[in-house]
Design a protein around this motif. Structure first.
Motif, PDB file in Angstrom:
ATOM      1  N   SER A 261       0.835  -1.202   0.000  1.00  0.00           N
ATOM      2  CA  SER A 261       0.000   0.000   0.000  1.00  0.00           C
ATOM      3  C   SER A 261       0.869   1.251   0.000  1.00  0.00           C
ATOM      4  O   SER A 261       2.055   1.201   0.322  1.00  0.00           O
TER       5      SER A 261
ATOM      6  N   PHE B 102       0.795   3.720   1.953  1.00  0.00           N
ATOM      7  CA  PHE B 102       1.256   4.008   3.313  1.00  0.00           C
ATOM      8  C   PHE B 102       2.505   3.192   3.644  1.00  0.00           C
ATOM      9  O   PHE B 102       3.492   3.717   4.175  1.00  0.00           O
ATOM     10  N   ALA B 103       2.457   1.900   3.299  1.00  0.00           N
ATOM     11  CA  ALA B 103       3.581   1.030   3.642  1.00  0.00           C
ATOM     12  C   ALA B 103       4.844   1.431   2.879  1.00  0.00           C
ATOM     13  O   ALA B 103       5.938   1.376   3.428  1.00  0.00           O
TER      14      ALA B 103
ATOM     15  N   ARG C 251       6.167   4.632   4.549  1.00  0.00           N
ATOM     16  CA  ARG C 251       6.649   4.439   5.905  1.00  0.00           C
ATOM     17  C   ARG C 251       7.896   3.546   5.950  1.00  0.00           C
ATOM     18  O   ARG C 251       8.820   3.800   6.707  1.00  0.00           O
ATOM     19  N   ASN C 252       7.927   2.519   5.114  1.00  0.00           N
ATOM     20  CA  ASN C 252       9.100   1.641   5.109  1.00  0.00           C
ATOM     21  C   ASN C 252      10.356   2.393   4.710  1.00  0.00           C
ATOM     22  O   ASN C 252      11.411   2.227   5.319  1.00  0.00           O
TER      23      ASN C 252
ATOM     24  N   GLN D 232      11.248   5.032   7.444  1.00  0.00           N
ATOM     25  CA  GLN D 232      11.735   4.446   8.681  1.00  0.00           C
ATOM     26  C   GLN D 232      13.184   3.989   8.537  1.00  0.00           C
ATOM     27  O   GLN D 232      13.946   4.027   9.478  1.00  0.00           O
TER      28      GLN D 232
ATOM     29  N   LYS E 239      -4.637   2.573  -8.662  1.00  0.00           N
ATOM     30  CA  LYS E 239      -6.013   2.517  -8.160  1.00  0.00           C
ATOM     31  C   LYS E 239      -6.724   3.820  -8.521  1.00  0.00           C
ATOM     32  O   LYS E 239      -6.157   4.895  -8.338  1.00  0.00           O
TER      33      LYS E 239
ATOM     34  N   TRP F  69      -8.988   5.736  -7.316  1.00  0.00           N
ATOM     35  CA  TRP F  69      -9.132   6.831  -6.346  1.00  0.00           C
ATOM     36  C   TRP F  69      -7.798   7.474  -6.034  1.00  0.00           C
ATOM     37  O   TRP F  69      -7.707   8.678  -5.806  1.00  0.00           O
TER      38      TRP F  69
ATOM     39  N   ASP G 140      -6.825  11.365  -6.626  1.00  0.00           N
ATOM     40  CA  ASP G 140      -6.235  12.212  -5.585  1.00  0.00           C
ATOM     41  C   ASP G 140      -4.932  12.837  -6.066  1.00  0.00           C
ATOM     42  O   ASP G 140      -4.533  13.908  -5.631  1.00  0.00           O
TER      43      ASP G 140
END
Lengths: 452, 116
Positions: free
Chosen positions: A135, A137-138, A141-142, A145, A187, A189, A193
């Protein structure tokens, strides 16, 4: 949260640096970069929880450092491997603490067709959106981090997904890079965006970028190189999941791929390239391999930069108009543009253009000019390998477009072969050919192309 | 032994199936021409899933809701042959579920990260 950084800082060098590259150079607009946010300090505080043990270990290292150990790291050369699928893998172990890996495909704007015009721009801005297995987000963030950075960049011929990461975190992030580069899902959506971000990018283009876009449109017309690297207004929001998926499926293929790395193990990179889940086949027709003559072409272009003593600057000064001029030399794998770029006051722009055009047309190349040009060109080639990101891009584009890598010393040696007469004949050949012009701004005083 | 086990699962399966049909009949939303996913409580997950729903499915949903509100105002229900059957409710009526599941997975992933 995602930021897009236009690569303005690099382009200020463009009169010098970009000509040493194989792909489109020549202006701020020729590459655009989309970037994930860099490491955030809030998260750093979560990571680095101090512990007693850690302090002890740190002290241990400090004591060792005092012993003044010295290391001899072996210097290595660039290794190039061509896989049976046609993918090219190139890497250089430079023993740096930060590793950089990039995956490139021949998927720039020149491979767009009428129905999917603008797909390359949408592709570039879609980096960091969700893929088939990770995703959005992942991904963000990965990478954050681990303190790395993931970038997508595209030009008229290529798209490049690159990852900068500290050596010890590289493995897990490479999985993310593989997913981003080969399994985008677009995707609907997320694409919707993302439109805002594309609109901001379009609004931030400066006039010089637009002028170069117009020049490409005029010079290459309907052949692929005439396609803008920006999505046209009428295509905004029309490039659906299906269209984008088809564009990726026809361009992201093993035969059109290059994987390059700086500071990575070559064997590891080869097996990584093999593991990338890309299709086979040829996809959209591509152009033939690139020769070495573009390196020779570097001679003329570097001599007339924007500096005060250059031929073009003198021409502008003697014209009585207000303005500045610089030479442009934009190379593609099968074609190119050579000429000049002028910014001038709208009242006196005709005088400036006339003066510069006749200066370039009637150019007499002297041995001293060529000697100076050669030195600048060689310096530019070596300087380009000083920065990791640029070196990586250089390696990637050479691997992608030629299938090999000519190291900087070899390229610099090729420049030694340039003579004043070869430069002179190149200039007169170019200026004798068909001219194209792109202009933007207040155009009432700008002459037509047949009036030059 | 194995046969007995299969039989008992079959029996329980049948029982739960008929319970489900019973609950479906008693809830009665099908008489207003609604599907299961038309009656979800609109929490944040559902709102986000609805945002992602393709326009044609969204239009159908709005049409069914308008029709149901109209029926409710006139204190009638649809003629019986237009009621959605239990099978229809299970095949067509769960149109939001794929989107909703994805939204929930993403939310859980976020929560998991934020725990660290």
């Amino acid at each position: 949260m995602r930021r897009t950084s236009l690569c303005a800082s690099r382009c200020s060098l463009c009169g010098v640096l970009w000509e040493s590259r194989l792909s489109c150079s020549g202006g701020k607009g020729d590459r655009e970069t989309s970037r994930l946010p860099q490491y955030e300090t809030i998260m750093a505080s979560k990571l680095a929880k101090p512990s007693l043990l850690k302090n002890v270990v740190n002290r241990g290292y400090a004591a060792q450092a005092a012993a003044q150990q010295s290391y001899n790291l072996p210097t290595q050369d660039v290794k190039v491997t061509t896989l049976p699928t046609g993918a090219v893998v190139a890497s250089l172990e430079n023993n740096a603490p930060v590793s950089r890996v990039a995956v490139l495909f021949k998927a720039g704007s020149r491979y767009e067709t009428a129905p999917n015009k603008g797909a390359a721009h949408v592709l570039r801005t879609s980096v960091g959106l969700g893929t088939k297995d990770v995703s959005a987000f992942a991904i963000t963030r990965n990478i954050q981090q681990a303190g790395g950075s993931l970038t997508a960049e595209s030009g008229r011929e290529h798209v490049m997904y690159s990852l900068d990461m500290t050596r010890n975190n590289l493995d897990s992030s490479l999985e993310v890079l593989a997913s981003v580069a080969t399994q985008p899902s677009f995707k609907p959506w997320e694409l919707a965006d993302n439109l805002k971000r594309i609109k901001i990018e379009l609004a931030m283009r400066d006039p010089s970028t637009l002028a170069l876009e117009l020049l490409h449109g005029a010079a290459f017309r309907n052949s692929g190189l005439g396609n803008s690297i920006f999505v046209p207004d009428y295509q905004l929001g029309k490039l659906s999941q299906g269209v984008m998926g088809d564009f990726v499926a026809s361009t992201h293929l093993a035969s059109r791929m290059a994987v390059v790395g700086l500071g990575v193990d070559h064997e590891g990179l080869v097996s990584y390239a093999k593991s990338l889940g890309v299709g086979s086949g040829d996809g959209v027709p591509t152009v033939g391999a690139y020769g070495t003559q573009q390196i020779l072409g570097i001679g003329p272009s570097t001599k007339y930069g924007g500096n005060a003593s250059s031929v073009l600057a003198k021409a502008v000064a003697s014209s009585g108009g207000l303005g500045s001029a610089s030479a442009i030399n934009i190379n593609y794998s099968d074609s190119g543009l050579f000429g000049y770029f002028i910014m001038a006051d709208s009242a006196s722009v005709d005088k400036v253009i006339d003066a510069v055009h006749s200066a370039v047309k009637g150019l007499k190349v002297t041995e001293a000019d060529v000697a100076r040009g050669k030195k600048m060109a060689k310096a530019a080639i070596h300087m380009a390998t000083e920065s990791g990101a640029e070196h990586l891009e250089d390696m990637g584009l050479q691997a992608l477009l030629t299938g090999t890598y000519a190291n900087p010393s070899a390229a610099a040696a090729a420049i030694d072969g340039v003579t004043a007469s070869s430069v002179q004949s190149a200039v007169s050949k170019v200026m004798g050919g068909k001219l194209s012009m792109g202009a933007i701004g207040s155009l009432s005083a700008v002459p037509y192309i047949d009036q030059l | 032994m194995a046969a007995a086990a299969t039989k008992s699962v079959g029996f329980l399966g049948q029982l739960s199936n008929s319970m489900k049909r019973f609950v479906f009949r008693m809830s009665g939303y099908n008489q207003y021409g609604l599907f299961h996913d038309d009656c979800l409580y609109e929490n944040d997950d559902v709102k986000e899933a609805l945002r992602r729903l393709p326009q044609n499915l969204k239009d159908d949903r709005h049409y069914r809701m308008h029709r149901a509100i109209h029926l409710s105002m006139t204190k009638t229900v649809l003629p019986k042959d237009e009621w959605f059957s239990y099978e229809e409710d299970h095949t067509k009526g769960r149109y939001l579920q794929p989107y909703l599941q994805e939204v929930i997975t993403e939310r859980k992933e976020r929560e998991e990260w934020n725990k660290k």
